[in-house]
Design a protein around this motif. Structure first.
Motif: not given
Length: 391
Positions: A32-41, A258-265
Motif C-alpha cells: 500500500r506504500g506503492t501508489e504509482i507503478v510506471v512501466c517503461c522501456g 519529485a513524486l517519481l523519485q519518491g518511495d511511493r513510486t
C-alpha cells in the motif's frame, strides 16, 4: 549506479552470478506504500499489455486502480471491453475481487488545454487556445506527448490524494523512439518555453533591451524573412499570453518529477529478449539510478518457452541426421530440427539475460513467455498477470 529505493524490496539481493534475483510482482502490487507503478522501456516490447495486466491483477487483489495508457493502437480499450478510452477514467466491468479498475488514454492536446483553462482567466485562456502557434505546439511539438503524460499523472495522483478514488496509478509510458524521452520531456519543453533567446527576441523592447534593439532588429528581420511575419507575430502573441502560466508548468513538472523519485513510486522496465531492447533497458536502469528514481525490477516479455524435454540442440540435430539417413524428410526428423531451433533460440535469449544480470546483478527480474495468441480480453490479461506473478 543502481536505483536504491526499492532495491531488495520485491526480490532477494543474492542470486547466482548468471541468474537474476526473482521479482515478486504480487508483493509490489500489494504494497500500500506503492501508489504509482510506471512501466517503461523501448517501443514494441509489450508495455501496454504489461501495464493493463498489472492493473487488473492489482484490482482483483483489492486495490483501487487507474491505468493510464499512451497507446495509439488503442489495444487497451479492446482488451478491457471498453468501447473507447479518453482523457477521463472509465470503469472496467468484469473485475473479479474486492478492488476496482478504471482505464484512460492520454489525450495530449486536451490535457494541455485543461492546464491552460485551469490556470488562466477565460479570456486569456481563449486567446492562448486560439493561437496557431499554441495549436501546433500542443498537437505535434516533439516531447509534448511525454510532457503531458507527466502532467496527467500528476493530476490523477493529486485527485486520488484528495478524494481517495484510487490508491494505485499504473502508467504505460509513451511509445517513444527512446524510453528516456519520458524523463527528459518536462525539462526539454521547459527549456523551450523558457528559452532566454526566444524571450529576448519576442518580448517588447523595454528597459535594457532597448540597448540591443538595433542588433535584435536585424535578427528579427532575418527570422521574418524565413518564417514569415504572421508566424513571428503568432509566436510573439503566444509567448506574451503564455508568460503568466509558465511558472505553474515548471512547478508542476518539478513536483511530478519529485513524486517519481519518491518511495511511493516503482518503475518496472519492460524489455523483449533481444539485444536492442535489453540495451535500451540497461540505459534506462542506469538513468533511473542517476536520477535517484526507484526501480522495482525488469520484466523480460515474450521470451521463448523452455523446452519440455531435456534434449540439447546438438543432440536433436544429430538425431534428425540419423533419421534422414534411413528415410529422408520424416516428420520425426522435422520435429527434432524444430526443437533444435527453438532450443538454440532459448539459449541465445538466456545468454542475453545473463549478460544483463551480470551488468546489473541487483535488479530483480521476471521472465514472461511469449503467448500463442494476442491478448484481447480480460481473461488474457489475467493470464499475463499470472505469468508475471509466477502463478
Amino acid at each position: 549506479m543502481t536505483p536504491a529505493s526499492h532495491r531488495g524490496r520485491y526480490g532477494p539481493l543474492a542470486a547466482p552470478a548468471s541468474e537474476a534475483p526473482a521479482l515478486d510482482v504480487d508483493a509490489l502490487l500489494d504494497d500500500r506504500g506503492t501508489e504509482i507503478v510506471v512501466c517503461c522501456g523501448a517501443g514494441g516490447v509489450g508495455k501496454t499489455t504489461t501495464a493493463a495486466a498489472l492493473a487488473l491483477r492489482a484490482a482483483e487483489r483489492g486495490r483501487k486502480v487507474v491505468v493510464l495508457t499512451i497507446d495509439p493502437a488503442r489495444r487497451l480499450a479492446q482488451s478491457m471491453g471498453i468501447e473507447r478510452l479518453d482523457n477521463t477514467p472509465r470503469p472496467v466491468q468484469g473485475v473479479v475481487g474486492p478492488g476496482s479498475l478504471d482505464a484512460m488514454m492520454l489525450d495530449m492536446k486536451r490535457t494541455f488545454d485543461e492546464v491552460v483553462e485551469s490556470q488562466a482567466t477565460p479570456e486569456k485562456a481563449q486567446q492562448i487556445l486560439d493561437n496557431p502557434f499554441y495549436v501546433a505546439l500542443s498537437s505535434s511539438f516533439a516531447g509534448t506527448q511525454e510532457y503531458m503524460a507527466m502532467e496527467k499523472l500528476g493530476q490523477i495522483h493529486r485527485q486520488a490524494q484528495a478524494d481517495g478514488t484510487h490508491d494505485l496509478v499504473v502508467v504505460d509510458t509513451p511509445p517513444s523512439r527512446s524510453a528516456l524521452d519520458f524523463l527528459d520531456a518536462p525539462e526539454r519543453l521547459s527549456r523551450f518555453l523558457d528559452g532566454r533567446f526566444i524571450r529576448l527576441l519576442l518580448a517588447p523592447a523595454r528597459g535594457p533591451a532597448k540597448v540591443m534593439a538595433a542588433g535584435m532588429g536585424v535578427v528579427t528581420n532575418a527570422l521574418t524573412r524565413v518564417l514569415g511575419a504572421q508566424v513571428l507575430r503568432d509566436m510573439q502573441t503566444f509567448v506574451s499570453a503564455f508568460d503568466t502560466l509558465f511558472g505553474g508548468f515548471r512547478a508542476r513538472a518539478e513536483a511530478t518529477f519529485a513524486l517519481l523519485q519518491g518511495d511511493r513510486t516503482a518503475f518496472l522496465v519492460v524489455a523483449a529478449p533481444e539485444p536492442d531492447a535489453l540495451r535500451e533497458a540497461a540505459y534506462f536502469v542506469e538513468r533511473l539510478g542517476e536520477d535517484g528514481m526507484p526501480l522495482a525490477g525488469l520484466v523480460v516479455n515474450r521470451a521463448s518457452p523452455a523446452p519440455r524435454v531435456a534434449l540439447s540442440p546438438d543432440e536433436a540435430t544429430a538425431a534428425a541426421g540419423r533419421l534422414d539417413q534411413g528415410e529422408p524428410g520424416t516428420l520425426a526428423a522435422g520435429l527434432l530440427r524444430l526443437h533444435a531451433d527453438r532450443a538454440r533460440l532459448g539459449e541465445r535469449e538466456a545468454g542475453l539475460r545473463a549478460r544483463f544480470s551480470a551488468a546489473h546483478p541487483t535488479v530483480p527480474t521476471v521472465v514472461v513467455p511469449a503467448l500463442a495468441t494476442d491478448v484481447n480480453d480480460l481473461d488474457g490479461l489475467r493470464h499475463v498477470g499470472g505469468l508475471l506473478s509466477g502463478t
